[in-house]
Write a protein that holds these residues in place. Structure first.
Motif, mmCIF file in Angstrom:
data_model
loop_
_atom_site.group_PDB
_atom_site.id
_atom_site.type_symbol
_atom_site.label_atom_id
_atom_site.label_comp_id
_atom_site.label_asym_id
_atom_site.label_seq_id
_atom_site.Cartn_x
_atom_site.Cartn_y
_atom_site.Cartn_z
ATOM 1 N N GLY A 92 -11.102 -6.510 -2.880
ATOM 2 C CA GLY A 92 -10.429 -5.332 -2.359
ATOM 3 C C GLY A 92 -11.339 -4.414 -1.576
ATOM 4 N N THR A 150 -8.167 -4.998 3.293
ATOM 5 C CA THR A 150 -6.808 -5.451 3.493
ATOM 6 C C THR A 150 -6.443 -5.573 4.975
ATOM 7 O OG1 THR A 150 -6.225 -3.149 3.165
ATOM 8 C CG2 THR A 150 -5.934 -4.607 1.299
ATOM 9 N N THR A 158 -14.004 -8.737 -8.412
ATOM 10 C CA THR A 158 -13.866 -7.289 -8.563
ATOM 11 C C THR A 158 -14.860 -6.787 -9.602
ATOM 12 O OG1 THR A 158 -12.378 -5.427 -9.009
ATOM 13 C CG2 THR A 158 -12.017 -7.403 -10.309
ATOM 14 N N ASP A 188 -8.443 -0.903 -6.150
ATOM 15 C CA ASP A 188 -8.609 -1.524 -4.822
ATOM 16 C C ASP A 188 -8.274 -3.005 -4.889
ATOM 17 O OD1 ASP A 188 -9.347 0.733 -3.509
ATOM 18 O OD2 ASP A 188 -11.495 0.424 -3.778
ATOM 19 N N THR A 222 -4.452 -3.428 -5.067
ATOM 20 C CA THR A 222 -3.838 -3.228 -3.749
ATOM 21 C C THR A 222 -4.052 -4.466 -2.879
ATOM 22 O OG1 THR A 222 -4.336 -0.900 -3.926
ATOM 23 C CG2 THR A 222 -3.809 -1.693 -1.726
ATOM 24 N N PHE A 223 -5.269 -4.995 -2.917
ATOM 25 C CA PHE A 223 -5.595 -6.196 -2.143
ATOM 26 C C PHE A 223 -4.681 -7.362 -2.548
ATOM 27 C CE2 PHE A 223 -8.060 -10.213 -2.268
ATOM 28 C CZ PHE A 223 -8.257 -10.408 -0.915
#
Ligand SMILES: Nc1ncnc2c1ncn2[C@@H]1O[C@H](COP(=O)(O)OP(=O)(O)O)[C@@H](O)[C@H]1O
Ligand SMILES: [Mg+2]
Length: 301
Positions: free
Chosen positions: A10, A126, A144, A153, A156-157
């Motif tokens: 992310g 992204t 991550t 993050d 979201t990715f």
């Protein structure tokens, strides 16, 4: 056959390049022919980890059509079990604004590499490029860190990657495809809701598209108290994305990684018994098995 593995995340600095470089090396040590491709456009640095400071040829030579194959820009490290590396490119206007056609040319050329495993270090974040390179492979690995910001993050990715996967499953000419492309979706449920309104049965198609999407998770710079955040992440993914993200392994925070970086050597080569190296070796064994599974599953009967 060639199996492609992409490594994504992310945000930057999560350890993608560390993981990609070491995994590539460990897989090459098992006797497989491996090519590491640095597609982190703008942030390309995988060559540095192997002590290759000024690559004679880089991806830029391919993108600017000085050469027509990716093999022509690959560097072979004879001292690292014949591992090949396609050094990445700086953030030039040409690469930053890569068109759809240029991206397709790159993906087609990658498919022609005559190796057992192509490992792709993708850019963080992204952007469409990063997501497309990440999604284009047979096996996806995400890296991550366990702190709350990195986890968000990463979520979201993964959400955007999932939406892109779903959008890709509908033909662009079809009613659903056209409708979906007109919108800028933020959540998967928005996509499913609209798809279902536009075409009956679309929901099943979405579920079908996600059935074989199982990105594998690596938690890097793991700390003893990171359990709560990891549990939250897993719950969130299951609830909102409905996909399974199996954990491939955890790599502890380890100063040997930066010491190896300063010596321009992968940590698994320089400090094979460091805690991070042991974790990376365990991960590589699993990836090796997954590559085998993939080969067996895909070979013609
Ligand atoms: N497990 C770890 N322990 C300590 N330092 C790490 C670890 N993983 C990565 N690093 C350091 O974090 C920085 C970013 O790692 P890098 O692999 O370049 O991330 P990315 O490619 O995702 O931007 C580097 O300085 C690297 O040496
Ligand atoms: Mg990197």
């Amino acid at each position: 056959m060639t199996v492609t593995i992409s490594i994504g995340s992310g945000k930057g600095g999560t350890g993608k390049t560390t993981v990609s470089a070491n995994l590539a090396l460990l897989l090459a040590r098992t006797g497989r022919k491996v090519c590491l491709v640095d597609l982190d456009i703008g942030g390309a640095d995988a060559h540095i980890l192997f002590g290759l400071f000024e690559p004679k040829k880089t991806l830029t030579d391919f993108l600017t059509r000085k050469v027509n194959t990716i093999a022509a820009v690959a560097h072979t490290f004879y001292s690292f079990n014949g591992l090949q590396l396609v050094p990445g490119t700086g953030d030039t206007l040409q690469t930053a604004n890569m068109t759809y056609q240029e991206k397709q040319r790159l993906l087609r050329a990658l498919a022609k590499l005559e190796v057992d495993v192509v490992l792709i270090d993708t850019g963080a974040g992204t952007s469409y490029h990063a997501l497309d390179f990440f999604m284009h492979s047979d096996i996806q690995i995400c890296v991550t860190q366990p702190d709350p910001t990195s986890i968000m993050d990463f979520y979201t990715f993964l959400q955007l990657a999932t939406i892109r996967k779903v959008l890709g499953s509908f033909l662009s000419q079809s009613e659903v495809g056209v409708t979906l492309k007109r919108h800028n979706f933020k959540t998967l449920s928005e996509v499913i809701e609209l798809a279902e309104k536009t075409q009956e049965g679309a929901k099943e198609k979405v579920q079908q598209a996600l059935k074989y999407f199982h990105p594998l998770l690596i938690i890097n710079r793991d700390t003893p108290n990171s359990g709560v955040n990891k549990t939250k992440l897993k719950k969130m993914i299951a609830k909102y994305l409905g996909i399974d993200v199996p954990e491939l392994g955890e790599i502890p925070d380890d100063t040997h990684i930066n010491q190896a970086l300063k010596a321009y050597m992968p940590v698994t080569e320089l400090y094979p018994s460091a805690p991070s190296s042991i974790a990376l070796q365990k991960i590589a064994v699993k990836v090796d098995q997954i590559v085998d599974l993939f080969n067996n599953h895909s070979s013609p009967q």
